[in-house]
Design a protein around this motif. Structure first.
Motif, mmCIF file in Angstrom:
data_model
loop_
_atom_site.group_PDB
_atom_site.id
_atom_site.type_symbol
_atom_site.label_atom_id
_atom_site.label_comp_id
_atom_site.label_asym_id
_atom_site.label_seq_id
_atom_site.Cartn_x
_atom_site.Cartn_y
_atom_site.Cartn_z
ATOM 1 N N GLY A 268 0.809 -1.212 0.000
ATOM 2 C CA GLY A 268 0.000 0.000 0.000
ATOM 3 C C GLY A 268 0.843 1.263 0.000
ATOM 4 N N TYR A 269 0.189 2.383 0.315
ATOM 5 C CA TYR A 269 0.870 3.676 0.243
ATOM 6 C C TYR A 269 2.014 3.772 1.241
ATOM 7 C CZ TYR A 269 1.721 8.670 0.589
ATOM 8 O OH TYR A 269 2.320 9.903 0.609
ATOM 9 N N ASP A 270 1.793 3.326 2.480
ATOM 10 C CA ASP A 270 2.874 3.367 3.469
ATOM 11 C C ASP A 270 4.041 2.480 3.046
ATOM 12 O OD1 ASP A 270 1.510 5.147 5.024
ATOM 13 O OD2 ASP A 270 0.854 3.694 6.534
ATOM 14 N N ASP A 271 3.720 1.327 2.487
ATOM 15 C CA ASP A 271 4.779 0.431 2.004
ATOM 16 C C ASP A 271 5.563 1.087 0.868
ATOM 17 O OD1 ASP A 271 4.086 -1.799 3.702
ATOM 18 O OD2 ASP A 271 2.337 -2.069 2.428
ATOM 19 N N LEU A 272 4.866 1.839 0.036
ATOM 20 C CA LEU A 272 5.539 2.543 -1.061
ATOM 21 C C LEU A 272 6.503 3.592 -0.511
ATOM 22 C CD1 LEU A 272 5.758 2.981 -4.157
ATOM 23 C CD2 LEU A 272 3.930 4.685 -3.925
ATOM 24 N N ARG A 273 6.083 4.310 0.505
ATOM 25 C CA ARG A 273 6.969 5.300 1.124
ATOM 26 C C ARG A 273 8.211 4.621 1.700
ATOM 27 N NH1 ARG A 273 5.382 10.457 1.954
ATOM 28 N NH2 ARG A 273 6.841 10.619 3.713
ATOM 29 N N ARG A 274 7.998 3.492 2.358
ATOM 30 C CA ARG A 274 9.153 2.763 2.909
ATOM 31 C C ARG A 274 10.072 2.281 1.786
ATOM 32 N NH1 ARG A 274 4.828 0.406 5.956
ATOM 33 N NH2 ARG A 274 4.756 1.261 8.075
ATOM 34 N N HIS A 275 9.480 1.855 0.667
ATOM 35 C CA HIS A 275 10.260 1.387 -0.474
ATOM 36 C C HIS A 275 11.196 2.476 -0.985
ATOM 37 C CE1 HIS A 275 11.158 -0.770 -4.205
ATOM 38 N NE2 HIS A 275 10.874 0.344 -4.864
ATOM 39 N N PHE A 276 10.712 3.723 -0.931
ATOM 40 C CA PHE A 276 11.520 4.844 -1.399
ATOM 41 C C PHE A 276 12.360 5.463 -0.283
ATOM 42 C CE2 PHE A 276 8.126 5.333 -4.828
ATOM 43 C CZ PHE A 276 8.927 4.765 -5.805
ATOM 44 N N GLY A 277 12.338 4.846 0.895
ATOM 45 C CA GLY A 277 13.140 5.355 2.005
ATOM 46 C C GLY A 277 12.573 6.597 2.651
ATOM 47 N N LEU A 278 11.257 6.810 2.518
ATOM 48 C CA LEU A 278 10.613 7.972 3.120
ATOM 49 C C LEU A 278 10.039 7.601 4.488
ATOM 50 C CD1 LEU A 278 8.724 9.279 -0.048
ATOM 51 C CD2 LEU A 278 10.900 10.094 0.895
ATOM 52 N N PRO A 279 9.968 8.548 5.412
ATOM 53 C CA PRO A 279 9.485 8.228 6.764
ATOM 54 C C PRO A 279 8.000 7.909 6.770
ATOM 55 C CG PRO A 279 9.816 10.596 6.514
ATOM 56 C CD PRO A 279 10.381 9.960 5.272
ATOM 57 N N VAL A 280 7.611 6.992 7.646
ATOM 58 C CA VAL A 280 6.215 6.633 7.865
ATOM 59 C C VAL A 280 5.978 6.656 9.373
ATOM 60 C CG1 VAL A 280 4.432 4.853 7.629
ATOM 61 C CG2 VAL A 280 6.112 5.184 5.809
ATOM 62 N N ARG A 281 5.097 7.531 9.810
ATOM 63 C CA ARG A 281 4.863 7.645 11.241
ATOM 64 C C ARG A 281 3.937 6.528 11.715
ATOM 65 N NH1 ARG A 281 1.915 12.868 13.362
ATOM 66 N NH2 ARG A 281 3.524 13.822 12.076
ATOM 67 N N ASN A 282 4.326 5.894 12.806
ATOM 68 C CA ASN A 282 3.499 4.859 13.403
ATOM 69 C C ASN A 282 2.407 5.493 14.259
ATOM 70 O OD1 ASN A 282 5.105 2.733 12.352
ATOM 71 N ND2 ASN A 282 6.594 3.046 13.995
ATOM 72 N N PRO A 283 1.220 4.859 14.338
ATOM 73 C CA PRO A 283 0.152 5.392 15.186
ATOM 74 C C PRO A 283 0.623 5.530 16.626
ATOM 75 C CG PRO A 283 -0.673 3.637 13.765
ATOM 76 C CD PRO A 283 0.821 3.637 13.620
ATOM 77 N N GLY A 284 0.359 6.689 17.207
ATOM 78 C CA GLY A 284 0.760 6.914 18.583
ATOM 79 C C GLY A 284 2.190 7.370 18.761
ATOM 80 N N GLU A 285 2.939 7.478 17.673
ATOM 81 C CA GLU A 285 4.336 7.895 17.773
ATOM 82 C C GLU A 285 4.428 9.363 18.159
ATOM 83 O OE1 GLU A 285 8.288 8.235 14.858
ATOM 84 O OE2 GLU A 285 6.424 7.332 14.139
ATOM 85 N N ALA A 286 5.335 9.668 19.066
ATOM 86 C CA ALA A 286 5.514 11.041 19.520
ATOM 87 C C ALA A 286 5.982 11.930 18.372
ATOM 88 C CB ALA A 286 6.519 11.094 20.665
ATOM 89 N N SER A 287 5.460 13.145 18.332
ATOM 90 C CA SER A 287 5.833 14.075 17.272
ATOM 91 C C SER A 287 5.747 15.507 17.784
ATOM 92 C CB SER A 287 4.911 13.914 16.064
ATOM 93 O OG SER A 287 5.157 14.923 15.100
ATOM 94 N N TYR A 288 6.772 16.284 17.466
ATOM 95 C CA TYR A 288 6.778 17.700 17.832
ATOM 96 C C TYR A 288 6.365 18.582 16.656
ATOM 97 C CZ TYR A 288 9.181 16.467 22.156
ATOM 98 O OH TYR A 288 9.485 15.944 23.390
ATOM 99 N N THR A 289 5.951 17.974 15.563
ATOM 100 C CA THR A 289 5.560 18.741 14.380
ATOM 101 C C THR A 289 4.445 19.750 14.663
ATOM 102 O OG1 THR A 289 6.232 16.933 12.918
ATOM 103 C CG2 THR A 289 4.732 18.575 12.007
ATOM 104 N N PRO A 290 3.377 19.382 15.402
ATOM 105 C CA PRO A 290 2.323 20.380 15.680
ATOM 106 C C PRO A 290 2.851 21.596 16.426
ATOM 107 C CG PRO A 290 1.561 18.172 16.208
ATOM 108 C CD PRO A 290 3.030 18.061 15.951
ATOM 109 N N VAL A 291 3.764 21.376 17.353
ATOM 110 C CA VAL A 291 4.317 22.488 18.128
ATOM 111 C C VAL A 291 5.153 23.392 17.237
ATOM 112 C CG1 VAL A 291 5.803 23.112 20.061
ATOM 113 C CG2 VAL A 291 4.324 21.098 20.217
ATOM 114 N N ILE A 292 5.974 22.791 16.390
ATOM 115 C CA ILE A 292 6.804 23.576 15.478
ATOM 116 C C ILE A 292 5.932 24.422 14.558
ATOM 117 C CG2 ILE A 292 8.467 23.428 13.579
ATOM 118 C CD1 ILE A 292 9.534 20.859 14.908
ATOM 119 N N ALA A 293 4.839 23.818 14.062
ATOM 120 C CA ALA A 293 3.927 24.551 13.179
ATOM 121 C C ALA A 293 3.313 25.750 13.901
ATOM 122 C CB ALA A 293 2.831 23.614 12.675
#
Length: 255
Positions: free
Chosen positions: A80-105
């Motif tokens: 699927g789409y997430d697998d495609l991102r992994r195939h290209f070496g792009l990051p895929v966030r796992n459900p529940g994974e900590a992220s500071y992106t909202p704060v930075i935004a």
């Protein structure tokens, strides 16, 4: 299944086949994102549409998969789409994974708004008011995020705020208080209301975070950007509260 191929302008020799749902009531967004990503990587995409539920179910049964879209590159199924991102070496966030992106935004947008407000008032960006405007806009945006779902915010907030645990109503009032103080500080009006509110909620919040994280060593999620966030409780929430205290003190000193 109907095939739509719109990649004649790509002559890279790299080919991929994409199976995605395209129905009158539903066009799979992940299918569109997969097609976009493949094209961006230089692939000629054989875009195959699953136009009915029957076709979709038959495709899943044939390939022993649970979801669509499904991507095949050079005849090999990628997934699927997430697998495609992994195939290209792009990051895929796992459900529940900590992220500071909202704060930075939030911080970036608040800084841009603060700078824009100074320019609109014909004031230099190097003015000390840039910092005070930045904090005030940050308070407003954070309050907005909390107010999107006050119920979820209050539930997360009750995990660590000392005052809210004694008076649950405070968990519901907190985002309104933060918004009130922020708006009044942006307007530069009614400091006799804004300053005490900011001092109170900021001080209580800072003490609560210090106790929960640095004294009790609890690992919790921060409610600072809303009740559905995955931001770890700690430095970010403490900074939010200390900014409110600093803003209130700045207004007092400036006055």
């Amino acid at each position: 299944m109907t095939t739509r191929t719109a990649d004649n302008n790509l002559a890279t020799g790299k080919t991929a086949t994409l199976y995605r749902m395209v129905m009158p009531e539903h066009i799979c967004p992940f299918g569109l994102k997969a097609r976009f990503l493949l094209r961006r990587k230089g692939y000629q995409v054989d875009d195959r549409w699953l136009m009915t539920r029957t076709q979709t179910d038959a495709f899943k049964a044939e390939h022993h998969v649970q979801t669509t879209p499904q991507i095949f590159i050079e005849g090999r199924r990628i997934g699927g789409y997430d697998d495609l991102r992994r195939h290209f070496g792009l990051p895929v966030r796992n459900p529940g994974e900590a992220s500071y992106t909202p704060v930075i935004a939030v911080l970036v947008v608040a800084l841009l708004l603060a700078g824009a407000s100074l320019l609109a008032a014909n004031r230099p960006l190097g003015s000390p008011q840039l910092l005070s405007s930045f904090i005030a806009f940050t308070m407003c945006i954070l309050a907005l995020l909390k107010l999107q779902d006050v119920e979820s915010f209050s539930t997360m907030f009750l995990n660590y705020d000392l005052l809210a645990r004694r008076f649950v109503l405070y968990a519901y009032l907190y985002p309104f208080a933060e918004l009130l103080a922020g708006v009044l500080m942006v307007a530069g009006r009614l400091h006799e209301i804004a300053v005490p509110v900011a001092l109170f909620v900021g001080s209580v919040g800072a003490v609560s975070v210090v106790k929960a994280v640095y004294v009790d060593h609890r690992e919790l999620k921060c409610a600072c950007v809303g009740g559905s966030s995955n931001v770890p409780l700690g430095f970010v929430s403490l900074t939010e509260n200390l900014m409110m205290v600093a803003m209130a003190l700045w207004v007092i000193v400036d006055a």
